[in-house]
Design an enzyme around this catalytic site. Structure first.
Site, PDB file in Angstrom:
ATOM      1  N   LYS A  48       0.851  -1.200   0.000  1.00 40.74           N
ATOM      2  CA  LYS A  48       0.000   0.000   0.000  1.00 40.74           C
ATOM      3  C   LYS A  48       0.886   1.250   0.000  1.00 40.74           C
ATOM      4  CE  LYS A  48      -0.142  -0.336   4.985  1.00 40.74           C
ATOM      5  NZ  LYS A  48      -0.896  -0.739   6.187  1.00 40.74           N
ATOM      6  N   TYR A 266      14.551  31.000   7.208  1.00 33.96           N
ATOM      7  CA  TYR A 266      13.308  31.646   7.642  1.00 33.96           C
ATOM      8  C   TYR A 266      13.226  31.739   9.152  1.00 33.96           C
ATOM      9  CZ  TYR A 266      10.973  31.305   3.066  1.00 33.96           C
ATOM     10  OH  TYR A 266      10.607  31.436   1.761  1.00 33.96           O
TER      11      TYR A 266
HETATM   12  C1  LIG Z   1      -0.002  -1.679   6.738  1.00 33.98           C
HETATM   13  C2  LIG Z   1      -0.541  -2.974   7.152  1.00 33.98           C
HETATM   14  C3  LIG Z   1       0.304  -4.072   7.263  1.00 33.98           C
HETATM   15  C4  LIG Z   1       1.814  -3.962   7.160  1.00 33.98           C
HETATM   16  O1  LIG Z   1       2.265  -3.258   8.315  1.00 33.98           O
HETATM   17  P1  LIG Z   1       3.818  -2.958   8.595  1.00 33.98           P
HETATM   18  O2  LIG Z   1       3.818  -2.372   9.953  1.00 33.98           O
HETATM   19  O3  LIG Z   1       4.239  -1.969   7.555  1.00 33.98           O
HETATM   20  O4  LIG Z   1       4.551  -4.223   8.485  1.00 33.98           O
HETATM   21  C5  LIG Z   1      -0.276  -5.311   7.533  1.00 33.98           C
HETATM   22  N1  LIG Z   1      -1.612  -5.421   7.707  1.00 33.98           N
HETATM   23  C6  LIG Z   1      -2.463  -4.374   7.626  1.00 33.98           C
HETATM   24  C7  LIG Z   1      -3.915  -4.570   7.834  1.00 33.98           C
HETATM   25  C8  LIG Z   1      -1.955  -3.112   7.359  1.00 33.98           C
HETATM   26  O5  LIG Z   1      -2.780  -2.055   7.309  1.00 33.98           O
END
Ligand SMILES: *Cc1c(COP(=O)(O)O)cnc(C)c1O
Length: 375
Positions: A48, A266
């Protein structure tokens, strides 16, 4: 080692920053985790957030080549893009499905992660429209994010006809505190999940993200879903970073001498009491380098790695620029590249200076870097 510029990114000559994504390291990190779990088929990958910032299709292909056959994306649109790259992988969509996305699920062989009872009926219509794969039943065991309440899941499991119509390929839950092994919620979620899993006999189960893998075999069930660990950032106390995958660098645009009593940037937040030499770099917060990582009087900011040495930030990070103190580093000149994070400067150290986590730096990298894939 292949070395491919990403044609959708600007060329290096025209960019203020460059990203090198080591797909060999990504594949190696997946193999490392699959080795801990023991059975390659039991190790999926979370891709994702555009593959945690490195590019969804590139990440998916490299992981599939390494042996990964199950993937998790957040959104249907990510599922469609991943399907174009991977014709035969199992692709789960964490956000689930709606009436508006039914055709997309059916047409791209995407698997919904069912988070509410109402989605079951939507999924049945997707199956009638030709969706061939199974669905994941997501149960919320204590995070209070997405998923059925345990009671809803148990009632569903007690209705075999409904379960058969659903064609469940996975029953899953997600840990809230896996990065803190001693947190009591881990054991509570594990116990709640075991109860739910028993209500779905014969359906594979999945609980662990990256940090959950490190909690040990009790948490592995039939499928683990690592994300961040694959991309080379830390996943919690028991899960230090594996091989770094992303190197982010910024071009030196100017080197200047400043006199004692002058300020930089800044807000004139940082007063130099000694003369100093600073290098101005061509990356800023528009490139996802957090302004919160700035230095200010009395508080050091993050550092970069330049000509084999560490150079601390001086003054505020601005939109397209940031300054580092190179007084102690000889020979710095326009055109040099400073490592913002990578093998020499852990992404988690930069994130800690910004009060955040490696995940946020990786997924926020933005589109202005010249990007190339190696390995
Ligand atoms: C993002 C996510 C993962 C992976 O998590 P990490 O901490 O990046 O290993 C696994 N399961 C779900 C449901 C997630 O949202």
């Amino acid at each position: 080692m292949s070395n491919q510029p990403d044609p959708s990114s600007p060329t290096e000559a025209l960019a203020g920053g460059r990203l090198t994504v080591d797909l060999g390291a990504l594949a190696g990190n997946w193999r490392t985790i699959a080795g801990w779990v023991g059975v390659p088929e039991r190790t999926a990958a979370a891709v994702k957030g555009d593959g945690y910032g490195i590019g969804l299709a590139a990440a998916g292909k490299a992981l599939a080549d390494a042996g990964c056959s199950t993937f998790f994306v957040a959104l249907p649109e990510e599922g469609v893009r991943l399907r174009q790259a991977l014709p035969s992988a199992a692709i789960y969509v964490l956000a689930g499905l709606d009436a508006g996305s039914v055709k997309t699920f059916a047409g791209n062989d995407l698997r919904p992660v069912i988070n509410t009872l109402a989605e079951i009926d939507v999924w049945l219509s997707a199956r009638r429209a030709g969706a061939a794969g199974g669905a994941a039943v997501h149960v919320d065991t204590g995070m209070n994010r997405l998923g059925l309440a345990p009671g809803e899941a148990l009632a569903l499991g007690a209705d075999p006809a409904r379960v058969a119509g659903l064609n469940p390929a996975l029953v899953m839950s997600h840990l809230a505190c896996a990065d803190t092994p001693d947190h009591p919620l881990n054991a509570r979620q594990l116990a709640a999940f075991r109860t739910v899993v028993r209500a779905f006999p014969g359906v594979p189960a999945s609980l662990a993200n990256s940090a959950g893998v490190a909690l040990g075999p009790d948490y592995h069930f039939d499928l683990v879903r690592p994300g961040i660990a694959l991309y080379g950032a830390a996943a919690g106390e028991e899960m230090p970073a594996l091989e770094p995958v992303v190197t982010a660098e910024a071009r030196v645009l100017q080197v200047r001498e400043i006199a004692a009593g002058e300020t930089v940037g800044y807000g004139a937040t940082e007063l130099r009491t000694d003369p100093a030499r600073i290098a101005v770099l061509g990356v800023g917060y528009a490139d996802g380098y957090h302004r919160a990582a700035s230095s200010r009087d009395g508080q050091t900011g993050a550092r970069v790695f330049l000509r084999g040495r560490f150079a601390p930030l001086i003054g505020r990070v601005s939109m397209d620029l940031m300054a580092v103190d190179v007084t102690e580093i000889d020979g710095v000149e326009r055109g040099d590249w400073a490592e913002l994070f990578g093998a020499n400067m852990p992404v988690d150290e930069v994130a800690a200076h910004a009060g955040t986590i490696g995940y946020e730096l990786l997924t926020g990298l933005g589109r202005r870097y010249a990007r190339r894939y190696v390995g």
